[in-house]
Design a protein around this motif. Structure first.
Motif, PDB file in Angstrom:
ATOM      1  N   VAL A  48      23.775   6.883  -2.900  1.00  0.00           N
ATOM      2  CA  VAL A  48      24.164   6.725  -4.156  1.00  0.00           C
ATOM      3  C   VAL A  48      24.659   7.659  -5.219  1.00  0.00           C
ATOM      4  CG1 VAL A  48      23.217   5.638  -6.249  1.00  0.00           C
ATOM      5  CG2 VAL A  48      22.611   4.557  -4.191  1.00  0.00           C
ATOM      6  N   GLY A  49      24.046   8.885  -5.213  1.00  0.00           N
ATOM      7  CA  GLY A  49      24.371   9.866  -6.032  1.00  0.00           C
ATOM      8  C   GLY A  49      25.678  10.706  -5.734  1.00  0.00           C
ATOM      9  N   TRP A  50      25.658  11.270  -4.364  1.00  0.00           N
ATOM     10  CA  TRP A  50      26.625  11.989  -3.896  1.00  0.00           C
ATOM     11  C   TRP A  50      27.839  10.863  -3.246  1.00  0.00           C
ATOM     12  CZ3 TRP A  50      21.706  14.353  -2.538  1.00  0.00           C
ATOM     13  CH2 TRP A  50      21.584  15.314  -3.836  1.00  0.00           C
ATOM     14  N   GLY A  51      27.347   9.970  -2.557  1.00  0.00           N
ATOM     15  CA  GLY A  51      28.496   9.095  -1.919  1.00  0.00           C
ATOM     16  C   GLY A  51      28.904   8.161  -2.703  1.00  0.00           C
ATOM     17  N   ALA A  52      28.378   7.771  -4.001  1.00  0.00           N
ATOM     18  CA  ALA A  52      29.151   6.786  -4.639  1.00  0.00           C
ATOM     19  C   ALA A  52      28.816   5.327  -4.258  1.00  0.00           C
ATOM     20  CB  ALA A  52      30.405   7.147  -5.196  1.00  0.00           C
ATOM     21  N   GLN A  53      27.960   5.201  -3.482  1.00  0.00           N
ATOM     22  CA  GLN A  53      27.688   3.888  -2.801  1.00  0.00           C
ATOM     23  C   GLN A  53      27.201   3.029  -3.888  1.00  0.00           C
ATOM     24  OE1 GLN A  53      25.108   3.518   0.607  1.00  0.00           O
ATOM     25  NE2 GLN A  53      26.787   4.416   1.814  1.00  0.00           N
ATOM     26  N   ARG A  54      27.496   1.757  -4.063  1.00  0.00           N
ATOM     27  CA  ARG A  54      27.110   0.743  -4.798  1.00  0.00           C
ATOM     28  C   ARG A  54      26.720  -0.730  -4.176  1.00  0.00           C
ATOM     29  NH1 ARG A  54      26.790   4.951  -7.426  1.00  0.00           N
ATOM     30  NH2 ARG A  54      27.628   5.489  -9.397  1.00  0.00           N
ATOM     31  N   PRO A  55      25.940  -1.617  -4.508  1.00  0.00           N
ATOM     32  CA  PRO A  55      25.850  -2.550  -3.855  1.00  0.00           C
ATOM     33  C   PRO A  55      27.037  -3.380  -3.876  1.00  0.00           C
ATOM     34  CG  PRO A  55      24.217  -2.362  -5.457  1.00  0.00           C
ATOM     35  CD  PRO A  55      25.043  -1.507  -5.545  1.00  0.00           C
ATOM     36  N   PRO A  56      27.574  -4.310  -2.834  1.00  0.00           N
ATOM     37  CA  PRO A  56      28.612  -5.040  -2.777  1.00  0.00           C
ATOM     38  C   PRO A  56      28.961  -5.808  -3.971  1.00  0.00           C
ATOM     39  CG  PRO A  56      27.068  -5.951  -0.996  1.00  0.00           C
ATOM     40  CD  PRO A  56      26.564  -4.756  -1.945  1.00  0.00           C
ATOM     41  N   LEU A  57      30.287  -5.884  -4.330  1.00  0.00           N
ATOM     42  CA  LEU A  57      30.409  -6.865  -5.473  1.00  0.00           C
ATOM     43  C   LEU A  57      30.736  -8.263  -4.945  1.00  0.00           C
ATOM     44  CD1 LEU A  57      32.889  -4.941  -7.760  1.00  0.00           C
ATOM     45  CD2 LEU A  57      30.687  -5.354  -8.412  1.00  0.00           C
ATOM     46  N   ALA A  58      31.124  -8.664  -3.864  1.00  0.00           N
ATOM     47  CA  ALA A  58      31.337  -9.844  -3.001  1.00  0.00           C
ATOM     48  C   ALA A  58      30.083 -11.030  -3.537  1.00  0.00           C
ATOM     49  CB  ALA A  58      31.275  -9.820  -1.743  1.00  0.00           C
ATOM     50  N   PRO A  59      28.765 -10.415  -3.260  1.00  0.00           N
ATOM     51  CA  PRO A  59      27.648 -11.538  -3.513  1.00  0.00           C
ATOM     52  C   PRO A  59      27.664 -11.644  -5.082  1.00  0.00           C
ATOM     53  CG  PRO A  59      26.777  -9.694  -1.967  1.00  0.00           C
ATOM     54  CD  PRO A  59      28.235  -9.438  -2.529  1.00  0.00           C
ATOM     55  N   LEU A  60      27.787 -10.766  -5.703  1.00  0.00           N
ATOM     56  CA  LEU A  60      27.966 -10.733  -7.496  1.00  0.00           C
ATOM     57  C   LEU A  60      28.926 -11.847  -7.620  1.00  0.00           C
ATOM     58  CD1 LEU A  60      26.849 -10.107  -9.919  1.00  0.00           C
ATOM     59  CD2 LEU A  60      28.097  -8.328 -10.136  1.00  0.00           C
ATOM     60  N   ASP A  61      30.155 -11.588  -6.962  1.00  0.00           N
ATOM     61  CA  ASP A  61      31.245 -12.342  -7.325  1.00  0.00           C
ATOM     62  C   ASP A  61      31.008 -14.181  -7.263  1.00  0.00           C
ATOM     63  OD1 ASP A  61      32.689 -10.313  -8.586  1.00  0.00           O
ATOM     64  OD2 ASP A  61      33.828  -9.935  -6.712  1.00  0.00           O
ATOM     65  N   GLU A  62      30.486 -14.186  -5.993  1.00  0.00           N
ATOM     66  CA  GLU A  62      30.088 -15.338  -5.582  1.00  0.00           C
ATOM     67  C   GLU A  62      29.192 -16.139  -6.405  1.00  0.00           C
ATOM     68  OE1 GLU A  62      28.787 -15.135  -1.383  1.00  0.00           O
ATOM     69  OE2 GLU A  62      30.586 -14.400  -0.626  1.00  0.00           O
ATOM     70  N   ALA A  63      28.227 -15.372  -6.983  1.00  0.00           N
ATOM     71  CA  ALA A  63      27.245 -15.923  -7.813  1.00  0.00           C
ATOM     72  C   ALA A  63      27.781 -16.237  -9.284  1.00  0.00           C
ATOM     73  CB  ALA A  63      26.104 -15.122  -7.837  1.00  0.00           C
ATOM     74  N   VAL A  64      28.855 -15.284  -9.550  1.00  0.00           N
ATOM     75  CA  VAL A  64      29.358 -15.655 -10.813  1.00  0.00           C
ATOM     76  C   VAL A  64      30.275 -16.822 -10.661  1.00  0.00           C
ATOM     77  CG1 VAL A  64      31.254 -14.818 -12.242  1.00  0.00           C
ATOM     78  CG2 VAL A  64      29.272 -13.428 -11.634  1.00  0.00           C
ATOM     79  N   ALA A  65      31.076 -16.875  -9.675  1.00  0.00           N
ATOM     80  CA  ALA A  65      32.093 -17.963  -9.637  1.00  0.00           C
ATOM     81  C   ALA A  65      31.285 -19.262  -9.501  1.00  0.00           C
ATOM     82  CB  ALA A  65      32.973 -18.048  -8.159  1.00  0.00           C
ATOM     83  N   GLU A  66      30.041 -19.436  -9.157  1.00  0.00           N
ATOM     84  CA  GLU A  66      29.229 -20.639  -9.195  1.00  0.00           C
ATOM     85  C   GLU A  66      28.888 -21.014 -10.656  1.00  0.00           C
ATOM     86  OE1 GLU A  66      25.871 -20.396  -6.821  1.00  0.00           O
ATOM     87  OE2 GLU A  66      26.897 -19.759  -5.081  1.00  0.00           O
ATOM     88  N   GLN A  67      28.768 -20.146 -11.574  1.00  0.00           N
ATOM     89  CA  GLN A  67      28.484 -20.361 -12.742  1.00  0.00           C
ATOM     90  C   GLN A  67      29.689 -20.654 -13.794  1.00  0.00           C
ATOM     91  OE1 GLN A  67      25.306 -20.737 -13.803  1.00  0.00           O
ATOM     92  NE2 GLN A  67      24.966 -20.558 -11.677  1.00  0.00           N
ATOM     93  N   HIS A  68      30.594 -19.847 -13.477  1.00  0.00           N
ATOM     94  CA  HIS A  68      31.913 -20.171 -14.212  1.00  0.00           C
ATOM     95  C   HIS A  68      31.631 -19.409 -15.830  1.00  0.00           C
ATOM     96  CE1 HIS A  68      33.767 -22.507 -11.134  1.00  0.00           C
ATOM     97  NE2 HIS A  68      32.529 -23.364 -11.260  1.00  0.00           N
ATOM     98  N   GLY A  69      32.797 -19.525 -16.416  1.00  0.00           N
ATOM     99  CA  GLY A  69      32.684 -19.292 -17.714  1.00  0.00           C
ATOM    100  C   GLY A  69      32.389 -17.620 -18.314  1.00  0.00           C
ATOM    101  N   GLU A  70      32.301 -17.457 -19.659  1.00  0.00           N
ATOM    102  CA  GLU A  70      32.355 -16.287 -20.002  1.00  0.00           C
ATOM    103  C   GLU A  70      30.824 -15.492 -19.888  1.00  0.00           C
ATOM    104  OE1 GLU A  70      33.612 -16.348 -24.054  1.00  0.00           O
ATOM    105  OE2 GLU A  70      35.070 -17.621 -23.848  1.00  0.00           O
TER     106      GLU A  70
END
Length: 108
Positions: A46-68
């Motif tokens: 995380v610190g040196w390798g700049a790994q972050r959790p994947p955005l795909a699951p977040l994007d999928e959850a956000v797409a289900e909710q729609h909106g601002e």
């Protein structure tokens, strides 16, 4: 903890923003981040390798909710874990963005 060095990494308020972004990611996706990364290498990844959790699951959850609201939550997560700690949102900015997005919906 501002200015404290741990394992050659500066601990600052940006670390709090990163932690909040991770918690929000977990709450929205209902997943455990870095579940496939051994604990012994996690801080380096995380610190040196700049790994972050994947955005795909977040994007999928956000797409289900729609909106601002969903979009604002995604923005808070992505900006909260920005690799450049100077570009990372501070906690007050994250709180304000989330509070504004949730608005009256938070009271319902």
């Amino acid at each position: 903890m501002q200015g404290v060095l741990t394992s050659s990494l500066c601990m600052c308020s940006g670390c709090d923003a990163y932690a909040l972004a991770i918690v929000v990611w977990e709450l929205v996706t209902l997943l455990r981040p870095f579940s496939d990364t051994p604990e012994q290498v996690l801080s380096g990844a995380v610190g040196w390798g700049a790994q972050r959790p994947p955005l795909a699951p977040l994007d999928e959850a956000v797409a289900e909710q729609h909106g601002e609201v969903a979009s604002a939550v995604r923005d808070a997560v992505v900006n909260g874990w920005a690799q450049d700690r100077h570009a990372r949102w501070a906690l007050p900015g994250m709180y304000a963005a989330l509070e504004l997005a949730l608005g009256d919906g938070a009271a319902e």
